[in-house]
Design a protein around this motif. Sequence first.
Motif, mmCIF file in Angstrom:
data_model
loop_
_atom_site.group_PDB
_atom_site.id
_atom_site.type_symbol
_atom_site.label_atom_id
_atom_site.label_comp_id
_atom_site.label_asym_id
_atom_site.label_seq_id
_atom_site.Cartn_x
_atom_site.Cartn_y
_atom_site.Cartn_z
ATOM 1 N N ASN A 170 8.744 -38.971 3.386
ATOM 2 C CA ASN A 170 9.606 -37.877 3.834
ATOM 3 C C ASN A 170 9.600 -37.677 5.345
ATOM 4 O OD1 ASN A 170 10.526 -36.337 1.217
ATOM 5 N ND2 ASN A 170 8.360 -36.832 0.895
ATOM 6 N N LEU A 171 8.976 -38.626 6.065
ATOM 7 C CA LEU A 171 8.788 -38.432 7.502
ATOM 8 C C LEU A 171 10.089 -38.240 8.280
ATOM 9 C CD1 LEU A 171 6.491 -38.106 9.463
ATOM 10 C CD2 LEU A 171 6.495 -40.561 9.859
ATOM 11 N N PRO A 172 11.132 -39.020 8.055
ATOM 12 C CA PRO A 172 12.363 -38.816 8.845
ATOM 13 C C PRO A 172 12.916 -37.393 8.723
ATOM 14 C CG PRO A 172 12.455 -40.908 7.684
ATOM 15 C CD PRO A 172 11.255 -40.188 7.150
ATOM 16 N N GLU A 173 12.840 -36.813 7.521
ATOM 17 C CA GLU A 173 13.326 -35.446 7.336
ATOM 18 C C GLU A 173 12.313 -34.410 7.821
ATOM 19 O OE1 GLU A 173 15.201 -38.298 4.822
ATOM 20 O OE2 GLU A 173 13.104 -37.653 4.713
ATOM 21 N N LEU A 174 11.027 -34.786 7.806
ATOM 22 C CA LEU A 174 9.979 -33.832 8.172
ATOM 23 C C LEU A 174 9.920 -33.578 9.674
ATOM 24 C CD1 LEU A 174 7.528 -32.127 7.265
ATOM 25 C CD2 LEU A 174 6.115 -34.178 7.563
ATOM 26 N N LEU A 175 10.187 -34.605 10.484
ATOM 27 C CA LEU A 175 10.019 -34.475 11.932
ATOM 28 C C LEU A 175 10.839 -33.328 12.521
ATOM 29 C CD1 LEU A 175 9.847 -38.220 13.041
ATOM 30 C CD2 LEU A 175 7.979 -36.659 12.486
ATOM 31 N N PRO A 176 12.137 -33.209 12.246
ATOM 32 C CA PRO A 176 12.883 -32.073 12.791
ATOM 33 C C PRO A 176 12.396 -30.731 12.254
ATOM 34 C CG PRO A 176 14.266 -33.365 11.303
ATOM 35 C CD PRO A 176 13.030 -34.153 11.537
ATOM 36 N N CYS A 177 11.831 -30.720 11.044
ATOM 37 C CA CYS A 177 11.275 -29.476 10.509
ATOM 38 C C CYS A 177 10.047 -29.040 11.317
ATOM 39 C CB CYS A 177 10.885 -29.649 9.042
ATOM 40 S SG CYS A 177 12.259 -29.986 7.944
ATOM 41 N N LEU A 178 9.178 -29.999 11.647
ATOM 42 C CA LEU A 178 8.002 -29.695 12.465
ATOM 43 C C LEU A 178 8.410 -29.209 13.851
ATOM 44 C CD1 LEU A 178 5.750 -32.763 11.556
ATOM 45 C CD2 LEU A 178 5.623 -30.450 10.621
ATOM 46 N N GLU A 179 9.409 -29.866 14.414
ATOM 47 C CA GLU A 179 9.919 -29.447 15.726
ATOM 48 C C GLU A 179 10.455 -28.016 15.651
ATOM 49 O OE1 GLU A 179 12.730 -31.399 19.155
ATOM 50 O OE2 GLU A 179 13.497 -31.345 17.097
ATOM 51 N N ASP A 180 11.174 -27.713 14.582
ATOM 52 C CA ASP A 180 11.722 -26.373 14.395
ATOM 53 C C ASP A 180 10.607 -25.333 14.312
ATOM 54 O OD1 ASP A 180 13.708 -24.371 13.775
ATOM 55 O OD2 ASP A 180 13.099 -24.538 11.670
ATOM 56 N N LEU A 181 9.551 -25.645 13.574
ATOM 57 C CA LEU A 181 8.434 -24.702 13.429
ATOM 58 C C LEU A 181 7.782 -24.388 14.768
ATOM 59 C CD1 LEU A 181 6.654 -26.074 10.215
ATOM 60 C CD2 LEU A 181 8.090 -24.037 10.391
ATOM 61 N N LEU A 182 7.541 -25.431 15.564
ATOM 62 C CA LEU A 182 6.799 -25.249 16.811
ATOM 63 C C LEU A 182 7.657 -24.708 17.955
ATOM 64 C CD1 LEU A 182 4.545 -28.429 16.713
ATOM 65 C CD2 LEU A 182 3.753 -26.059 16.658
ATOM 66 N N LEU A 183 8.949 -25.025 17.944
ATOM 67 C CA LEU A 183 9.793 -24.602 19.063
ATOM 68 C C LEU A 183 10.575 -23.318 18.784
ATOM 69 C CD1 LEU A 183 11.286 -27.941 20.460
ATOM 70 C CD2 LEU A 183 9.097 -26.826 20.943
ATOM 71 N N ASN A 184 10.893 -23.062 17.535
ATOM 72 C CA ASN A 184 11.827 -21.968 17.233
ATOM 73 C C ASN A 184 11.271 -20.892 16.309
ATOM 74 O OD1 ASN A 184 13.840 -23.514 18.645
ATOM 75 N ND2 ASN A 184 14.121 -24.723 16.775
ATOM 76 N N ARG A 185 10.056 -21.075 15.822
ATOM 77 C CA ARG A 185 9.527 -20.116 14.855
ATOM 78 C C ARG A 185 8.131 -19.640 15.267
ATOM 79 N NH1 ARG A 185 13.034 -19.676 10.860
ATOM 80 N NH2 ARG A 185 14.604 -21.320 10.686
ATOM 81 N N CYS A 186 7.523 -18.832 14.409
ATOM 82 C CA CYS A 186 6.265 -18.168 14.775
ATOM 83 C C CYS A 186 5.058 -19.101 14.776
ATOM 84 C CB CYS A 186 5.999 -17.005 13.821
ATOM 85 S SG CYS A 186 5.832 -17.519 12.082
ATOM 86 N N VAL A 187 5.208 -20.338 14.335
ATOM 87 C CA VAL A 187 4.088 -21.291 14.268
ATOM 88 C C VAL A 187 3.729 -21.781 15.675
ATOM 89 C CG1 VAL A 187 3.393 -23.578 13.424
ATOM 90 C CG2 VAL A 187 4.689 -22.010 11.945
ATOM 91 N N TYR A 188 2.409 -21.824 15.969
ATOM 92 C CA TYR A 188 1.979 -22.358 17.264
ATOM 93 C C TYR A 188 1.122 -23.619 17.129
ATOM 94 C CZ TYR A 188 -2.561 -19.973 16.606
ATOM 95 O OH TYR A 188 -3.778 -19.557 16.120
ATOM 96 N N GLN A 189 0.741 -23.987 15.905
ATOM 97 C CA GLN A 189 -0.039 -25.215 15.703
ATOM 98 C C GLN A 189 0.236 -25.782 14.325
ATOM 99 O OE1 GLN A 189 -4.175 -25.792 17.290
ATOM 100 N NE2 GLN A 189 -4.714 -25.712 15.128
ATOM 101 N N VAL A 190 0.313 -27.125 14.262
ATOM 102 C CA VAL A 190 0.576 -27.813 13.002
ATOM 103 C C VAL A 190 -0.425 -28.956 12.839
ATOM 104 C CG1 VAL A 190 2.191 -29.289 11.758
ATOM 105 C CG2 VAL A 190 3.032 -27.253 12.902
ATOM 106 N N PHE A 191 -0.973 -29.075 11.627
ATOM 107 C CA PHE A 191 -1.831 -30.201 11.265
ATOM 108 C C PHE A 191 -1.095 -31.004 10.202
ATOM 109 C CE2 PHE A 191 -4.622 -31.990 8.040
ATOM 110 C CZ PHE A 191 -5.562 -32.700 8.765
ATOM 111 N N ILE A 192 -0.956 -32.325 10.405
ATOM 112 C CA ILE A 192 -0.298 -33.195 9.434
ATOM 113 C C ILE A 192 -1.329 -34.170 8.890
ATOM 114 C CG2 ILE A 192 1.575 -34.822 8.999
ATOM 115 C CD1 ILE A 192 1.798 -33.007 12.204
ATOM 116 N N GLY A 193 -1.604 -34.089 7.585
ATOM 117 C CA GLY A 193 -2.530 -35.016 6.942
ATOM 118 C C GLY A 193 -1.743 -36.099 6.227
ATOM 119 N N PHE A 194 -1.636 -37.264 6.845
ATOM 120 C CA PHE A 194 -0.821 -38.338 6.269
ATOM 121 C C PHE A 194 -1.409 -38.852 4.964
ATOM 122 C CE2 PHE A 194 0.742 -38.296 10.562
ATOM 123 C CZ PHE A 194 2.083 -38.606 10.417
#
Length: 334
Positions: A170-194
């Motif tokens: 799901n990585l191609p669809e996940l990347l813009p979601c992570l960007e959205d969380l960190l740039l446009n929403r209340c999230v300030y840190q993300v951990f991705i466990g592959f």
Amino acid sequence: MTARAELSPNDFEQIRPYSVVQEYQTGDCIFSEGDDATYVYFIQSGKVSIFFQKFTATDEIHTLGPGEYFGEMGLILGEKRNASAHALEQTTLLSVGKLEFNDLLQTNSNICEQINKLVADRNEELIMRETLISSAGIDANHLHVSIKGDPSLRETALFRERYESVVDKNLPELLPCLEDLLLNRCVYQVFIGFNSGEIRTTSLLNPFCDEIHQIRKLLDESYRHRHFPAVEYVQKAEIIKQLYQNVKSSSLFEGLPGYLHKIWGTYYDEWKPVPPDEISKTIYNLPNLRSIENYYLRNITIGIVRDAIHMQFNCDGTHIVSTSDYQRFLEENL
């Protein structure tokens, strides 16, 4: 390097009754790293080198002369010597033992004040040397810390089969979601466990706890709307800055030792977020790190608070790099 205050001739006269006079010739060892700390040394004449021994080379940290002093940290803290001291020329020292040194500090306010200031400066210097990532953290120059783990994992890394995880699928669809969380929403840190398929987020709404989310749900825009309210990047940075200032104005902060007060006070005042374009660049390069031949990314932590990207690979190696050095890390390893 911390500047060391010089004592006056009158100070030396005050010290003399508490001391033993010791003479050293050029090259003589005064003490070595790992020795018990038994004296504080005040230099009456000559020069002394304070240094670390690194195999066949030395790393000099101080050159001291008349009116200066050394060896106080080990005596005050009850620790063994963490450096070595040699005479650079014929040198005369006033050596003061622990009991006599305590008496001296109680009877001479000027010397006591200078020693206390030096101890604070030295503790600040040690924190900067001992911390893997500088407390100041932001804008680190060419930050790249590498921590080696279990050697057996490194030795077998090349022989372990690579599996495609739910994150990979799901990585191609996940990347813009992570960007959205960190740039446009209340999230300030993300951990991705592959490997585990685990996504952890830390937000301004609960800054002390991680939340765990399933990938398929994060891909759902309505789910993100429900869980992560929109916050502009500038506003998010202002809230984080405000939280730091709240700590700075608290009784906890006021009660810190002077050296910690200085370190964290400077950090709180000068803090700034990681630039948004660096966040995006880091996120969209994740597929490259996941596709390194033989060695691939197991998990990564990306945040806006500190300019440090934490990565672990299948060979049990941990790497911490600044966003400014992230591209160089990719070029060196792809």
